[in-house]
Design an enzyme around this catalytic site. Structure first.
Site, PDB file in Angstrom:
ATOM      1  N   SER A  12       0.813  -1.220   0.000  1.00  0.00           N
ATOM      2  CA  SER A  12       0.000   0.000   0.000  1.00  0.00           C
ATOM      3  C   SER A  12       0.847   1.270   0.000  1.00  0.00           C
ATOM      4  CB  SER A  12      -0.936   0.014   1.213  1.00  0.00           C
ATOM      5  OG  SER A  12      -0.183  -0.084   2.419  1.00  0.00           O
ATOM      6  N   ASP A 182      -0.376   6.516  10.437  1.00  0.00           N
ATOM      7  CA  ASP A 182      -0.822   5.486  11.375  1.00  0.00           C
ATOM      8  C   ASP A 182       0.302   4.560  11.813  1.00  0.00           C
ATOM      9  OD1 ASP A 182      -0.307   4.192   9.031  1.00  0.00           O
ATOM     10  OD2 ASP A 182      -2.316   3.365   8.742  1.00  0.00           O
ATOM     11  N   HIS A 185       1.505   3.954   6.949  1.00  0.00           N
ATOM     12  CA  HIS A 185       1.199   4.640   5.695  1.00  0.00           C
ATOM     13  C   HIS A 185       1.719   6.077   5.730  1.00  0.00           C
ATOM     14  CE1 HIS A 185      -1.795   1.349   5.943  1.00  0.00           C
ATOM     15  NE2 HIS A 185      -1.398   1.188   4.686  1.00  0.00           N
TER      16      HIS A 185
END
Length: 204
Positions: A12, A182, A185
């Site tokens: 991601s 977080d 990310h």
């Protein structure tokens, strides 16, 4: 003259909005590298291809390596993987885990396939961080995976982007802006640090 193809693959952190982006790049370090290339270099800007997929571990890369890497036949391949291989041990301990030994074995196989099937220049990026604390459980577990990436970069004569070290140095210097939203990310600052570290390695 045909431009080069530069392919970035990972999780991601690499995906970062590419599916919603008309250019297919996302709002991330990949875009920042592309833009800086355009600013710094007089040569044609390569075609940038983002193959990041959220949640991916090294096992997921292996499942899609033929289609997403070998069939693309890139001139440059940049790999960023390892965070989820550790993070899943923390947030989903009951699932089938990727141990350091398994991580190294699969990563080595992917590199062997790439060397055998392409002429790509290969860039390995260290996994970044899991939480913005050097001594977090995630970062302690991540050390083994970082060291594997370092070892493979040496063995396969790949360029090594020391993103993990860059992030730890930033944290040790107690800079004010957060690198992540977080613990994993990226904020724009985190993406900028990844991009700058990559550029300083690959362009020098």
């Amino acid at each position: 003259m045909q431009t080069e193809k530069w392919l970035f693959i990972g999780d991601s952190i690499t995906e970062a909005g590419r599916f919603e982006d008309v250019e297919g790049l996302g709002d991330n370090y990949v875009r920042m590298i592309r833009d800086q290339f355009a600013i710094r270099k007089t040569s044609p800007v390569p075609t940038f291809v983002n193959k990041g997929i959220s949640g991916n571990r090294i096992t997921d890369l292996a499942n899609r390596w033929q289609e997403d890497v070998l069939d693309e036949n890139p001139d440059l391949l940049s790999i960023s993987i390892g965070v989820n291989d550790v993070w899943r041990q923390l947030d989903q301990p009951g699932m089938d885990q990727v141990t350091p030994l398994r991580f190294e074995s699969i990563y080595r196989d992917l590199l062997n396939q790439t060397v055998a099937s392409t002429n790509a220049r290969i860039v390995l990026m260290e996994p970044t961080v899991i939480e913005e604390k050097r001594d977090s459980e995630g970062n302690i577990k991540l050390v083994d995976y970082v060291e594997i990436v370092q070892k493979l970069a040496t063995e396969y004569d790949c360029q090594l982007v020391r993103t993990h070290r860059a992030f730890l140095t930033y944290l040790e210097n107690k800079r004010s802006l957060p690198l992540t939203t977080d613990g994993v990310h990226m904020t724009s600052t985190g993406n900028a640090l990844m991009a700058n570290t990559w550029l300083d390695t690959v362009f020098d």
